[in-house]
Scaffold this motif. Structure first.
Motif, mmCIF file in Angstrom:
data_model
loop_
_atom_site.group_PDB
_atom_site.id
_atom_site.type_symbol
_atom_site.label_atom_id
_atom_site.label_comp_id
_atom_site.label_asym_id
_atom_site.label_seq_id
_atom_site.Cartn_x
_atom_site.Cartn_y
_atom_site.Cartn_z
ATOM 1 N N ARG A 150 0.849 -1.192 0.000
ATOM 2 C CA ARG A 150 0.000 0.000 0.000
ATOM 3 C C ARG A 150 0.886 1.243 0.000
ATOM 4 N N PRO A 151 0.602 2.230 -0.872
ATOM 5 C CA PRO A 151 1.412 3.456 -0.875
ATOM 6 C C PRO A 151 1.394 4.129 0.486
ATOM 7 N N ARG A 152 2.526 4.712 0.866
ATOM 8 C CA ARG A 152 2.642 5.374 2.163
ATOM 9 C C ARG A 152 1.631 6.512 2.250
ATOM 10 N N GLN A 158 -7.182 -3.760 4.506
ATOM 11 C CA GLN A 158 -6.966 -4.320 5.828
ATOM 12 C C GLN A 158 -5.491 -4.668 5.989
ATOM 13 N N LEU A 159 -4.880 -4.086 7.002
ATOM 14 C CA LEU A 159 -3.454 -4.293 7.226
ATOM 15 C C LEU A 159 -3.194 -5.733 7.654
ATOM 16 N N VAL A 160 -2.352 -6.418 6.899
ATOM 17 C CA VAL A 160 -1.932 -7.763 7.262
ATOM 18 C C VAL A 160 -0.590 -7.714 7.981
ATOM 19 N N LYS A 161 0.291 -6.825 7.506
ATOM 20 C CA LYS A 161 1.624 -6.759 8.106
ATOM 21 C C LYS A 161 2.268 -5.421 7.792
ATOM 22 N N ARG A 162 2.920 -4.835 8.792
ATOM 23 C CA ARG A 162 3.743 -3.640 8.580
ATOM 24 C C ARG A 162 5.199 -4.073 8.704
ATOM 25 N N ASP A 163 5.979 -3.780 7.675
ATOM 26 C CA ASP A 163 7.331 -4.311 7.610
ATOM 27 C C ASP A 163 8.317 -3.179 7.327
ATOM 28 N N SER A 230 19.242 -2.762 -4.130
ATOM 29 C CA SER A 230 17.819 -2.519 -4.235
ATOM 30 C C SER A 230 17.225 -2.492 -2.837
ATOM 31 N N ALA A 231 15.890 -2.532 -2.759
ATOM 32 C CA ALA A 231 15.202 -2.492 -1.469
ATOM 33 C C ALA A 231 14.068 -3.502 -1.466
ATOM 34 N N LEU A 232 13.884 -4.162 -0.323
ATOM 35 C CA LEU A 232 12.811 -5.133 -0.133
ATOM 36 C C LEU A 232 12.274 -4.991 1.285
ATOM 37 N N ALA A 233 11.059 -5.494 1.491
ATOM 38 C CA ALA A 233 10.563 -5.625 2.859
ATOM 39 C C ALA A 233 11.473 -6.602 3.603
ATOM 40 N N SER A 234 11.782 -6.317 4.863
ATOM 41 C CA SER A 234 12.792 -7.098 5.580
ATOM 42 C C SER A 234 12.442 -8.574 5.662
ATOM 43 N N SER A 235 11.147 -8.901 5.737
ATOM 44 C CA SER A 235 10.759 -10.307 5.846
ATOM 45 C C SER A 235 10.749 -11.024 4.510
ATOM 46 N N LEU A 236 11.004 -10.273 3.414
ATOM 47 C CA LEU A 236 10.956 -10.877 2.081
ATOM 48 C C LEU A 236 12.343 -10.996 1.450
ATOM 49 N N HIS A 248 27.201 0.604 5.533
ATOM 50 C CA HIS A 248 27.068 1.042 4.144
ATOM 51 C C HIS A 248 26.570 2.489 4.029
ATOM 52 N N ARG A 249 26.190 3.080 5.176
ATOM 53 C CA ARG A 249 25.846 4.512 5.247
ATOM 54 C C ARG A 249 24.713 4.897 4.287
ATOM 55 N N LEU A 250 23.729 4.030 4.193
ATOM 56 C CA LEU A 250 22.577 4.312 3.340
ATOM 57 C C LEU A 250 21.432 4.878 4.184
ATOM 58 N N PRO A 251 20.612 5.754 3.603
ATOM 59 C CA PRO A 251 19.524 6.367 4.383
ATOM 60 C C PRO A 251 18.415 5.358 4.691
ATOM 61 N N GLU A 252 17.701 5.614 5.785
ATOM 62 C CA GLU A 252 16.582 4.765 6.165
ATOM 63 C C GLU A 252 15.468 4.853 5.119
ATOM 64 N N LEU A 253 14.825 3.724 4.902
ATOM 65 C CA LEU A 253 13.759 3.653 3.893
ATOM 66 C C LEU A 253 12.364 3.697 4.502
ATOM 67 N N GLY A 254 12.266 3.536 5.819
ATOM 68 C CA GLY A 254 10.951 3.562 6.457
ATOM 69 C C GLY A 254 10.255 2.218 6.399
ATOM 70 N N TYR A 255 8.944 2.265 6.453
ATOM 71 C CA TYR A 255 8.138 1.054 6.531
ATOM 72 C C TYR A 255 7.225 0.924 5.319
ATOM 73 N N ILE A 256 6.773 -0.294 5.085
ATOM 74 C CA ILE A 256 5.833 -0.579 4.006
ATOM 75 C C ILE A 256 4.674 -1.396 4.582
ATOM 76 N N ASP A 257 3.470 -1.065 4.184
ATOM 77 C CA ASP A 257 2.292 -1.803 4.628
ATOM 78 C C ASP A 257 1.921 -2.856 3.586
ATOM 79 N N LEU A 258 1.776 -4.091 4.044
ATOM 80 C CA LEU A 258 1.283 -5.181 3.209
ATOM 81 C C LEU A 258 -0.177 -5.389 3.578
#
Length: 290
Positions: A150-152, A158-163, A230-236, A248-258
């Motif tokens: 789901r777009p931020r 219905q939220l199944v998981k926030r990752d 690249s970037a992925l949800a941590s559980s995936l 690696h000094r990369l910026p935080e990407l925040g969270y994604i709602d599944l």
């Protein structure tokens, strides 16, 4: 003494467990926040155990609450199956399902297999694609149900998981910030691509699209080969890739709602309701790598 658990209270408890918020649980269920508190209190009275710790800032599920999550899902799934069986509305017909392609690596295919076993009269029409494309298909009445990102800032579904989203590379990834960072990305519209670009632009970090990948298998191959990060949800994150850490000094990407989204035109059909119940009953574990 036999204890009977109220399905409504169990649904409320699962909403709190998944969102870690009484306010978000109330919004998700369409009820008032005091009602959420009342349901949790009554469920705790029935169990004789504390299931949820709540203070002014956080909601924490206790060990007994973690145990209740599994019981609640099983009870609600059995309740849904029994209600469907005895109502005479046996699910049938064709069910159009959309699945974000990286979720094909999770337990969702197993849930679909079990669903097909339990509902043999339902034929499945499965579309695996990027979440942005599937959102459009749902809006255009070309899907009945969609499980994906789901777009931020949006609250539909219905939220199944926030990752948490994480940067990924391979075990030998080394970054040269003197040059634009090479990215492996999906074509637009892509939520992960947008998250990476926003994070890098926020920190004035130069980047380039080193590889455009049409699916998750292509993206995994490109990152594993060292073509780009690249970037992925941590559980995936699959075993072929490595999450990139603070070094690696990369910026935080925040969270994604599944989330699970249903088509308002068809969401009351028995087949749609049955599959939605199966996914929600499985909870966050349904959207973790198998």
């Amino acid at each position: 003494m036999t204890v009977t658990y109220d399905p409504v209270q169990l649904q409320t408890f699962l909403a709190v467990a998944q969102t870690r918020s009484f306010t978000q649980a109330a919004a998700r269920l369409g009820i008032r926040q005091p009602t959420v508190s009342q349901h949790i209190r009554k469920l705790e009275e029935a169990t004789g155990r504390v299931l949820v710790h709540r203070d002014t800032h956080t909601v924490t599920i206790t060990p007994d609450g973690e145990a209740m999550i599994g019981f609640a899902r099983s009870i609600l799934a059995a309740h849904e199956q029994a209600a469907g069986y005895f109502s005479g509305e046996r699910p049938h017909g064709r069910l159009r399902i959309g699945m974000s392609d990286d979720l094909a690596l999770t337990r969702l295919p197993q849930i679909l297999r079990d669903f097909r076993r339990d509902h043999p009269l339902v034929d499945l029409d499965l579309t695996v694609d990027q979440s942005g494309t599937l959102h459009r298909r749902l809006e255009n009445d070309r899907l009945d149900l969609f499980v994906g990102k789901r777009p931020r800032g949006e609250h539909r579904g219905q939220l199944v998981k926030r990752d948490r989203m994480v940067w990924v590379g391979n075990q030998s990834t080394r970054l040269d910030f003197g040059r634009p960072l090479p990215l492996a990305v999906y074509p637009t519209p892509s939520l992960s691509r947008t998250a990476m670009q926003n994070a890098l632009e926020r920190t004035n970090t130069a980047y380039r699209s080193a590889c455009i990948c049409r699916g998750v298998n292509g993206l995994i191959a490109a990152v594993a080969a060292g073509i780009g990060i690249s970037a992925l949800a941590s559980s995936l994150v699959p075993v072929q890739l490595t999450p990139l850490g603070p070094q690696h000094r990369l910026p935080e990407l925040g969270y994604i709602d599944l989330v699970l989204l249903t088509n308002p035109r068809t969401e009351q059909r028995p087949a749609t309701k049955a599959l939605a119940a199966a996914v929600l009953a499985s909870g966050p574990t349904s959207l973790a790598t198998a």
